[in-house]
Design a protein around this motif. Structure first.
Motif, PDB file in Angstrom:
ATOM      1  N   LYS A 197      67.051  74.791  68.217  1.00  0.00           N
ATOM      2  CA  LYS A 197      67.354  75.013  66.805  1.00  0.00           C
ATOM      3  C   LYS A 197      68.578  75.911  66.648  1.00  0.00           C
ATOM      4  CE  LYS A 197      65.006  76.148  62.465  1.00  0.00           C
ATOM      5  NZ  LYS A 197      63.728  76.616  61.855  1.00  0.00           N
ATOM      6  N   GLN A 198      68.673  76.928  67.502  1.00  0.00           N
ATOM      7  CA  GLN A 198      69.820  77.832  67.463  1.00  0.00           C
ATOM      8  C   GLN A 198      71.089  77.104  67.891  1.00  0.00           C
ATOM      9  OE1 GLN A 198      70.241  80.874  66.369  1.00  0.00           O
ATOM     10  NE2 GLN A 198      72.346  81.116  67.108  1.00  0.00           N
ATOM     11  N   LYS A 201      72.804  74.891  65.381  1.00  0.00           N
ATOM     12  CA  LYS A 201      73.492  75.555  64.277  1.00  0.00           C
ATOM     13  C   LYS A 201      75.010  75.391  64.371  1.00  0.00           C
ATOM     14  CE  LYS A 201      70.057  79.077  63.056  1.00  0.00           C
ATOM     15  NZ  LYS A 201      69.752  80.533  63.016  1.00  0.00           N
ATOM     16  N   PHE A 203      76.472  72.793  64.146  1.00  0.00           N
ATOM     17  CA  PHE A 203      76.847  71.786  63.148  1.00  0.00           C
ATOM     18  C   PHE A 203      76.933  72.372  61.739  1.00  0.00           C
ATOM     19  CE2 PHE A 203      75.068  69.117  66.576  1.00  0.00           C
ATOM     20  CZ  PHE A 203      76.186  68.332  66.805  1.00  0.00           C
ATOM     21  N   LYS A 204      76.659  73.686  61.622  1.00  0.00           N
ATOM     22  CA  LYS A 204      76.898  74.393  60.366  1.00  0.00           C
ATOM     23  C   LYS A 204      78.141  75.278  60.458  1.00  0.00           C
ATOM     24  CE  LYS A 204      72.012  74.625  58.993  1.00  0.00           C
ATOM     25  NZ  LYS A 204      70.879  75.521  58.623  1.00  0.00           N
ATOM     26  N   ASN A 205      78.761  75.275  61.615  1.00  0.00           N
ATOM     27  CA  ASN A 205      79.945  76.090  61.878  1.00  0.00           C
ATOM     28  C   ASN A 205      81.179  75.345  61.363  1.00  0.00           C
ATOM     29  OD1 ASN A 205      82.259  77.199  63.197  1.00  0.00           O
ATOM     30  ND2 ASN A 205      80.960  78.058  64.796  1.00  0.00           N
ATOM     31  N   ARG A 206      81.868  75.914  60.376  1.00  0.00           N
ATOM     32  CA  ARG A 206      82.974  75.178  59.748  1.00  0.00           C
ATOM     33  C   ARG A 206      84.127  74.934  60.725  1.00  0.00           C
ATOM     34  NH1 ARG A 206      83.264  80.215  56.985  1.00  0.00           N
ATOM     35  NH2 ARG A 206      85.200  81.394  57.322  1.00  0.00           N
ATOM     36  N   ILE A 209      82.895  71.837  62.673  1.00  0.00           N
ATOM     37  CA  ILE A 209      82.856  70.640  61.815  1.00  0.00           C
ATOM     38  C   ILE A 209      84.254  70.107  61.559  1.00  0.00           C
ATOM     39  CG2 ILE A 209      82.337  69.799  59.496  1.00  0.00           C
ATOM     40  CD1 ILE A 209      79.922  70.025  61.325  1.00  0.00           C
ATOM     41  N   GLU A 326      77.189  79.926  68.920  1.00  0.00           N
ATOM     42  CA  GLU A 326      75.740  79.730  68.813  1.00  0.00           C
ATOM     43  C   GLU A 326      75.229  78.631  69.733  1.00  0.00           C
ATOM     44  OE1 GLU A 326      77.493  78.774  65.043  1.00  0.00           O
ATOM     45  OE2 GLU A 326      78.337  78.183  66.960  1.00  0.00           O
ATOM     46  N   SER A 331      77.702  72.883  73.354  1.00  0.00           N
ATOM     47  CA  SER A 331      78.998  72.616  72.719  1.00  0.00           C
ATOM     48  C   SER A 331      79.904  71.710  73.555  1.00  0.00           C
ATOM     49  CB  SER A 331      79.719  73.938  72.419  1.00  0.00           C
ATOM     50  OG  SER A 331      79.890  74.696  73.606  1.00  0.00           O
ATOM     51  N   GLU A 385      89.297  78.091  58.330  1.00  0.00           N
ATOM     52  CA  GLU A 385      88.515  78.424  59.524  1.00  0.00           C
ATOM     53  C   GLU A 385      88.338  79.930  59.682  1.00  0.00           C
ATOM     54  OE1 GLU A 385      90.430  77.110  63.082  1.00  0.00           O
ATOM     55  OE2 GLU A 385      92.265  78.246  62.693  1.00  0.00           O
TER      56      GLU A 385
END
Length: 398
Positions: A197-198, A201, A203-206, A209, A326, A331, A385
């Protein structure tokens, strides 16, 4: 008994050998399609599945396999992945039917992204902060060298003798790499249990993305054009086999030089250099079919095409891996998978354009415009960014 303590350079060399042979496996089939069709009694168009299925399988299966193996230590996982690679190439070398050969490609594709991701992650971990971009470029360097040397050699070996020997050769190189990984890969234990789950995250990092969007909607233009490099060179430069081989060698030479040159760029200037490399690449693609009727310029622009393509790749990889704090375990795999998704999208889009009557001039122009759109996204990234994730790395090195 004295314990072997391999240097950072030795570890990177073994990783480069691994990415060399994995990259060769992905791309070498482009020069063997006719032999596959003749020996396995299928059409040449059907053999194209060996490319497209591989790319989409890397994009889908790679992250799934990495998620499933997230709790395993890096060293045994790397060795196990290379074991899968060796087995897949032995299956390919002995395949009695096209379906078995395609199955071997699926098996090989599953290990591709996790292998690249783990190699890049370990390379970053064993490097000083100011050498991290260079470490990523070094791992990627194996792939670029395979494009320059491995793929032409494999095509020559398969064309002159037997395509099955190519897969035996790659299985042998894979075995050498497996032994090397067993000897030099650092034995790292997970400090704390990984939490999926961590990791997700990221995919929430601008920052992450935006780079994914650049690769999928911009950098995919590279593959829209690259897929048809051979027929384009034949039609516009009037090249035969020798000319095409020479131009592809220059593409590979440019790829190697561009890759290692980009590895020298400091982390806090990645976005600026990425904008420059994408702009350069867009211009090269838009001009490509207009200038290569002159033989010398065909070689020059093939070189520039390779340099621009693989001078950009390490920058995109570095921006994802360094930003995704994260997701240190996931990654690199996601980055490798996204590039193969772009490969699939670009090649499929290029084929679609060709099927609908678009000329090669139009296709390379559209490909250049796609890269230009990636440039526009990168300019936007520059303003939105979080630059601190790169600046902190730079401060550590001072």
């Amino acid at each position: 008994m004295t314990q072997l303590n391999p240097s950072r350079n030795m570890i990177l060399i073994v990783f480069m050998l691994g990415t060399f042979v994995v990259g060769m496996t992905e791309y070498v089939v482009t020069g063997l399609l006719t032999q596959f069709a003749s020996d396995l009694d299928v059409s040449v168009s059907t053999t194209g599945l060996l490319l497209s299925v591989y790319a989409i399988s890397v994009a889908i299966c790679g992250p799934i396999l990495r998620i499933v193996t997230l709790k395993y230590p890096p060293k045994p996982l790397l060795v196990g992945l290379m074991g899968v690679f060796v087995i897949s190439n032995i299956i390919a070398a002995t395949a009695p039917t096209f379906e078995i050969l395609l199955l071997s490609r699926l098996l090989s594709a599953t290990m591709h992204a996790p292998f690249f991701g783990l190699c890049m992650a370990i390379a970053v971990n064993i490097s000083a902060p100011y050498k991290r971009t260079g470490a990523i470029a070094a791992v990627q360097g194996g792939l670029t060298i395979s494009i320059m040397l491995g793929v032409p050699f494999g095509s020559f070996l398969g064309g002159m003798l037997d395509w099955r020997l190519v897969f035996w050769f790659m299985a042998l190189l894979g075995l050498v790499t497996l032994i090397g990984l067993t000897i030099v890969t650092p034995t790292e234990k997970l400090v704390k249990a990984p939490h999926l789950k961590q990791e997700l995250k990221m995919f929430k990092n601008r920052n992450v993305i935006m780079m994914i969007l650049v690769i999928v909607f911009g950098f995919s233009g590279v593959f829209t054009a690259y897929t048809f490099t051979e027929p384009i060179l034949r039609e516009f430069a009037n090249f035969g086999v020798a000319g095409v081989t020479g131009a592809m060698f220059f593409f590979g030479l440019g790829a190697v030089i561009g890759n290692f040159a980009s590895g020298k760029i400091s982390e806090n200037r990645l976005t600026e250099y990425l904008m420059g490399s994408l702009g350069f690449l867009a211009i090269v693609l838009i001009l490509f079919t207009h200038v290569i009727s002159f033989s010398l310029l065909a070689f020059v622009f093939s070189f520039l095409f390779g340099a621009g393509t693989f001078g950009t790749t390490p920058l995109l990889n570095a921006k994802i891996i360094l930003a995704a704090k994260e997701a240190p375990l996931l990654s690199g795999t996601i980055a490798a998978s996204i590039f193969n998704l772009a490969n699939f999208i670009g090649a499929a889009f290029g084929s679609l354009l060709l099927d609908h009557g678009f000329s090669f001039v139009a296709i390379t122009t559209i490909a250049g415009c796609m890269i230009a759109f990636g440039l526009a996204l990168t300019v936007l990234t520059h303003f939105i960014e979080d630059k601190s994730v790169y600046q902190m790395v730079e401060q550590e090195s001072s």
